[in-house]
Design a protein around this motif. Structure first.
Motif, PDB file in Angstrom:
ATOM      1  N   LEU A 330       0.951  -1.061  -0.066  1.00 45.84           N
ATOM      2  CA  LEU A 330      -0.077   0.062  -0.028  1.00 45.84           C
ATOM      3  C   LEU A 330       0.773   1.224  -0.004  1.00 45.84           C
ATOM      4  N   ALA A 331       1.984   1.365   0.625  1.00 44.84           N
ATOM      5  CA  ALA A 331       2.832   2.478   0.706  1.00 44.84           C
ATOM      6  C   ALA A 331       3.565   2.820  -0.496  1.00 44.84           C
ATOM      7  N   ALA A 332       3.755   1.804  -1.044  1.00 41.39           N
ATOM      8  CA  ALA A 332       4.358   1.871  -2.371  1.00 41.39           C
ATOM      9  C   ALA A 332       3.432   2.326  -3.448  1.00 41.39           C
ATOM     10  N   SER A 333       2.247   2.035  -3.376  1.00 44.23           N
ATOM     11  CA  SER A 333       1.135   2.416  -4.335  1.00 44.23           C
ATOM     12  C   SER A 333       0.819   3.977  -4.703  1.00 44.23           C
ATOM     13  N   VAL A 334       1.373   4.634  -3.570  1.00 42.62           N
ATOM     14  CA  VAL A 334       1.033   6.034  -3.731  1.00 42.62           C
ATOM     15  C   VAL A 334       2.672   6.647  -3.960  1.00 42.62           C
ATOM     16  N   GLU A 335       2.885   7.757  -4.606  1.00 37.62           N
ATOM     17  CA  GLU A 335       4.121   8.473  -4.771  1.00 37.62           C
ATOM     18  C   GLU A 335       4.719   9.314  -3.376  1.00 37.62           C
ATOM     19  N   SER A 336       3.534   9.673  -2.818  1.00 43.64           N
ATOM     20  CA  SER A 336       4.111  10.235  -1.164  1.00 43.64           C
ATOM     21  C   SER A 336       2.817  10.278  -0.230  1.00 43.64           C
ATOM     22  N   THR A 337       3.123  10.701   0.712  1.00 43.56           N
ATOM     23  CA  THR A 337       1.812  10.929   1.730  1.00 43.56           C
ATOM     24  C   THR A 337       0.646  11.973   1.322  1.00 43.56           C
ATOM     25  N   GLU A 338       1.386  12.832   0.311  1.00 46.84           N
ATOM     26  CA  GLU A 338       0.710  14.122   0.096  1.00 46.84           C
ATOM     27  C   GLU A 338       0.483  14.843   1.261  1.00 46.84           C
ATOM     28  N   GLY A 364      -2.033  17.196   8.106  1.00 44.79           N
ATOM     29  CA  GLY A 364      -1.862  17.464   6.931  1.00 44.79           C
ATOM     30  C   GLY A 364      -3.137  16.833   6.100  1.00 44.79           C
ATOM     31  N   LEU A 365      -4.162  16.388   6.730  1.00 38.10           N
ATOM     32  CA  LEU A 365      -5.070  15.692   6.082  1.00 38.10           C
ATOM     33  C   LEU A 365      -6.001  16.758   5.153  1.00 38.10           C
ATOM     34  N   THR A 366      -6.118  16.009   4.137  1.00 40.96           N
ATOM     35  CA  THR A 366      -6.885  16.853   2.843  1.00 40.96           C
ATOM     36  C   THR A 366      -7.905  15.674   2.379  1.00 40.96           C
ATOM     37  N   ARG A 367      -8.863  16.346   1.699  1.00 37.13           N
ATOM     38  CA  ARG A 367     -10.022  15.644   1.035  1.00 37.13           C
ATOM     39  C   ARG A 367      -9.461  14.213   0.166  1.00 37.13           C
ATOM     40  N   GLY A 368      -8.286  14.501  -0.301  1.00 35.80           N
ATOM     41  CA  GLY A 368      -7.669  13.484  -1.141  1.00 35.80           C
ATOM     42  C   GLY A 368      -6.921  12.613  -0.565  1.00 35.80           C
ATOM     43  N   ALA A 369      -6.883  12.527   0.727  1.00 37.78           N
ATOM     44  CA  ALA A 369      -5.883  11.572   1.559  1.00 37.78           C
ATOM     45  C   ALA A 369      -6.677  10.659   1.860  1.00 37.78           C
ATOM     46  N   GLY A 370      -6.121   9.328   1.169  1.00 40.51           N
ATOM     47  CA  GLY A 370      -6.821   8.094   1.626  1.00 40.51           C
ATOM     48  C   GLY A 370      -5.953   6.996   2.229  1.00 40.51           C
ATOM     49  N   ARG A 371      -6.327   5.984   2.245  1.00 44.76           N
ATOM     50  CA  ARG A 371      -6.004   4.633   3.200  1.00 44.76           C
ATOM     51  C   ARG A 371      -4.338   4.572   2.901  1.00 44.76           C
ATOM     52  N   ALA A 372      -4.193   4.438   1.609  1.00 46.43           N
ATOM     53  CA  ALA A 372      -2.558   4.324   1.386  1.00 46.43           C
ATOM     54  C   ALA A 372      -1.786   5.357   1.992  1.00 46.43           C
ATOM     55  N   HIS A 373      -2.249   6.780   1.810  1.00 42.89           N
ATOM     56  CA  HIS A 373      -1.579   8.051   2.273  1.00 42.89           C
ATOM     57  C   HIS A 373      -1.189   7.730   3.802  1.00 42.89           C
ATOM     58  N   ILE A 374      -2.188   7.146   4.544  1.00 43.59           N
ATOM     59  CA  ILE A 374      -2.338   7.392   6.059  1.00 43.59           C
ATOM     60  C   ILE A 374      -0.958   5.938   6.149  1.00 43.59           C
ATOM     61  N   VAL A 375      -1.294   4.891   5.604  1.00 42.47           N
ATOM     62  CA  VAL A 375      -0.409   3.581   5.771  1.00 42.47           C
ATOM     63  C   VAL A 375       1.122   3.979   5.623  1.00 42.47           C
ATOM     64  N   ARG A 376       1.238   4.679   4.560  1.00 39.75           N
ATOM     65  CA  ARG A 376       2.448   5.182   3.971  1.00 39.75           C
ATOM     66  C   ARG A 376       2.944   6.073   5.244  1.00 39.75           C
ATOM     67  N   ALA A 377       2.353   7.072   5.741  1.00 36.92           N
ATOM     68  CA  ALA A 377       2.729   7.858   6.625  1.00 36.92           C
ATOM     69  C   ALA A 377       3.149   7.376   7.944  1.00 36.92           C
ATOM     70  N   VAL A 378       2.449   6.163   8.362  1.00 36.74           N
ATOM     71  CA  VAL A 378       3.104   5.438   9.483  1.00 36.74           C
ATOM     72  C   VAL A 378       4.317   4.950   9.443  1.00 36.74           C
ATOM     73  N   LEU A 379       4.427   4.133   8.050  1.00 37.76           N
ATOM     74  CA  LEU A 379       5.899   3.681   7.819  1.00 37.76           C
ATOM     75  C   LEU A 379       6.795   4.677   8.120  1.00 37.76           C
ATOM     76  N   GLU A 380       6.534   5.703   7.325  1.00 42.62           N
ATOM     77  CA  GLU A 380       7.696   6.874   7.248  1.00 42.62           C
ATOM     78  C   GLU A 380       7.791   7.402   8.705  1.00 42.62           C
ATOM     79  N   ALA A 381       6.710   7.415   9.600  1.00 44.97           N
ATOM     80  CA  ALA A 381       6.909   7.718  10.889  1.00 44.97           C
ATOM     81  C   ALA A 381       8.024   7.044  11.736  1.00 44.97           C
ATOM     82  N   LEU A 415      10.090   0.671   4.027  1.00 50.21           N
ATOM     83  CA  LEU A 415      10.567   1.110   4.996  1.00 50.21           C
ATOM     84  C   LEU A 415      12.228   1.418   5.437  1.00 50.21           C
ATOM     85  N   MET A 416      12.698   0.211   4.860  1.00 51.30           N
ATOM     86  CA  MET A 416      14.155   0.267   4.928  1.00 51.30           C
ATOM     87  C   MET A 416      14.720   1.436   3.974  1.00 51.30           C
ATOM     88  N   GLN A 417      14.083   1.178   2.799  1.00 48.98           N
ATOM     89  CA  GLN A 417      14.724   2.329   1.550  1.00 48.98           C
ATOM     90  C   GLN A 417      14.469   3.900   2.068  1.00 48.98           C
TER      91      GLN A 417
END
Length: 494
Positions: A330-338, A364-381, A415-417
């Motif tokens: 899921l994290a890799a499915s989006v270019e960034s967390t927006e 940083g939540l916007t209407r375009g923020a979805g499931r993948a963005h939040i999952v990616r943001a957790v890994l980045e955290a 996460l490692m990258q």
């Protein structure tokens, strides 16, 4: 010739048992999850008896899985979630209450009281630790104050205190051995890491009777022998270390300056500082790595309270993923967390902030923020929190060239990258990412002669995978600036 070393790896969310062969490879693994108890806001408990039963079941399972018996095992090594505190009846062996887990923040007010008295340097100079609910000392004080009759029973010598390693040793030996090792003792906020003794001034200050404390023994050496009823025959217990120190040993960070980061329930960056304790002026802890052959090795440590536990939160509480492995896809499915940041300060912030009252936030939540963005943001955290600790470590000591990684979440390639990108240094991941269990096995094995010494341990092992930074300095600075703003929001969310 004995075939195996049995490592008991008692973690925050599961009990694991691993049989190691002479080659250093795992012949078999068994893992059993157990109950997490959340009785109040920021409170975390475990059932000590369930810890024991799950650990015993895992050990028996792995022996059966490998077709092995107690006669095939040269020795047992124990590693454990640290600081988690339990007190039990010396005669019956029954805990007087649930274990208070290292994550639990219930003693924040007690800690603030000691800080208000100006005692931070007093504790730091003796124990290498900061005053924080994380450590065992104020948990013991809370139990003695809040469990009916506990203080009186403790003073009469009827009760025993132990961290998880101590509890397992007690149970394995049929109540004959009440002991902990140097590494676990150094995490209680009661142990003087310079004199290598329980500190009577601190005990007096907290009102803790010395008679409830275990004997402190080397991390590698003869600790006890299991009761024959446990596995069908006696097995020597010759290794013991807290999980993060065991991972440092398992990663073969035997030289001064070697660094590892473990991605478990929490995240823990440790540096071997050699025979002398190194002081930090940036919120890191000075701790004992291990004691072997009459010599103590010290480490500098930065602790992140929530790492892999945040992924578990995505799965169990939010239902955004069905498995930890799905988070990578899921994290890799989006270019960034927006622009979305998650600060998982569910039980406060650890190093370098040490804000026990901070709370988790999503910014940083916007209407375009979805499931993948939040999952990616957790890994980045997870990676951002590690970056905060590494920056503090570099300011205390020196620029690091690389970091060795292990623990469950280190198998996540995204996460490692990202970790390499945000640190700007190389990440080295061994073939076996379960370094905690390896460390327990190595400590036990060199004590019983299964392996000759650390030089032989250096010859063991498989391949490594390396992740090198791809992010530009400008991109890195932009990401980190956004993270810092999110952390400030968490610090003021209390």
């Amino acid at each position: 010739m004995k075939k195996y070393i049995l490592a008991l790896d008692q973690g925050t969310t599961s009990s694991r048992a691993v049989l190691f062969e002479k080659s250093g490879r795992a012949a078999g693994v068994s893992q059993i999850e157990y109950t997490q108890i959340f009785p109040g806001n920021g409170w975390v408990e475990h059932d000590a008896n369930e810890i024991w039963s799950s650990q015993l079941e895992a050990a028996r399972n792995v022996l059966e899985k490998c077709g092995a018996s107690a006669e095939d095992v040269a020795a047992i090594g124990i590693t454990n979630q640290r600081e988690t505190t339990m007190i039990w009846d010396k005669n019956t062996g029954e805990p007087i209450c649930n274990a208070i887990v290292w994550q639990c923040r219930r003693t924040a007010d007690i800690c603030e009281g000691y800080k208000a008295q100006g005692l931070e340097k007093f504790f730091r100079d003796k124990t290498g630790l900061l005053i924080d609910p994380y450590f065992s000392a104020t948990k013991i004080k809370w139990i003695l104050q809040n469990v009916e009759g506990a203080r009186e029973r403790a003073e009469r010598g009827e009760l025993l205190f132990g961290t998880v390693d101590c509890w397992l040793i007690w149970k394995l030996t049929g109540g004959r051995v009440h002991a902990t090792d140097y590494s676990n003792a150094s995490r209680t906020m009661l142990f003087n890491i310079h004199t290598l003794e329980w500190d009577r001034e601190i005990l007096g200050l907290l009102g803790i009777p010395e008679c409830i404390l275990p004997k402190v023994v080397p991390s590698s050496g003869e600790i006890g022998v299991t009761d024959a009823a446990v596995f069908g025959a006696e097995i020597p217990i010759t290794g013991c270390a807290g999980d993060q120190q065991a991972a440092l040993f398992g990663q073969k960070c035997f030289a001064k300056g070697d660094v590892k980061n473990t991605y478990g329930t929490g995240g823990f960056l440790l540096m071997n500082t050699g025979a002398e304790p190194a002081e930090s002026s940036h919120g890191l802890l000075t701790t004992i790595a291990w004691g072997i052959g009459g010599k103590v090795t010290y480490a500098l440590e930065g602790s992140v309270f929530i790492a892999g536990a945040a992924v578990k939160w995505l799965r169990d509480e939010l239902g955004l993923i069905s498995s930890a492995a799905e988070s990578e896809r899921l994290a890799a499915s989006v270019e960034s967390t927006e622009g979305v940041y998650v600060v998982p300060a569910f039980t406060g912030l650890g190093a370098p902030y040490w804000e026990p009252d901070a709370r988790g936030v999503i910014t940083g939540l916007t209407r375009g923020a979805g499931r993948a963005h939040i999952v990616r943001a957790v890994l980045e955290a997870i990676a951002y929190q590690t970056a905060d600790v590494l920056t503090a470590m570099e300011e205390d000591v020196s620029r690091l060239g690389s970091v060795r990684v292990d623990g469950g979440a280190s198998s996540n390639n995204f996460l490692m990258q990202f970790q390499s990108d945000i640190l700007g240094i190389e990440i080295i991941r061994p073939e076996n990412v379960e370094s905690t269990a390896s460390g327990a096995a190595f400590l036990a094995g060199i004590a019983c002669g299964f392996w000759k010494d650390t030089d032989e341990l250096l010859t063991l092992g498989g391949s490594f995978e390396k992740f090198s930074p791809r992010m530009t300095d400008a991109q890195r600075s932009e990401h980190l600036a956004g993270w810092k703003k999110a952390v400030e929001a968490a610090r003021f969310a209390k």
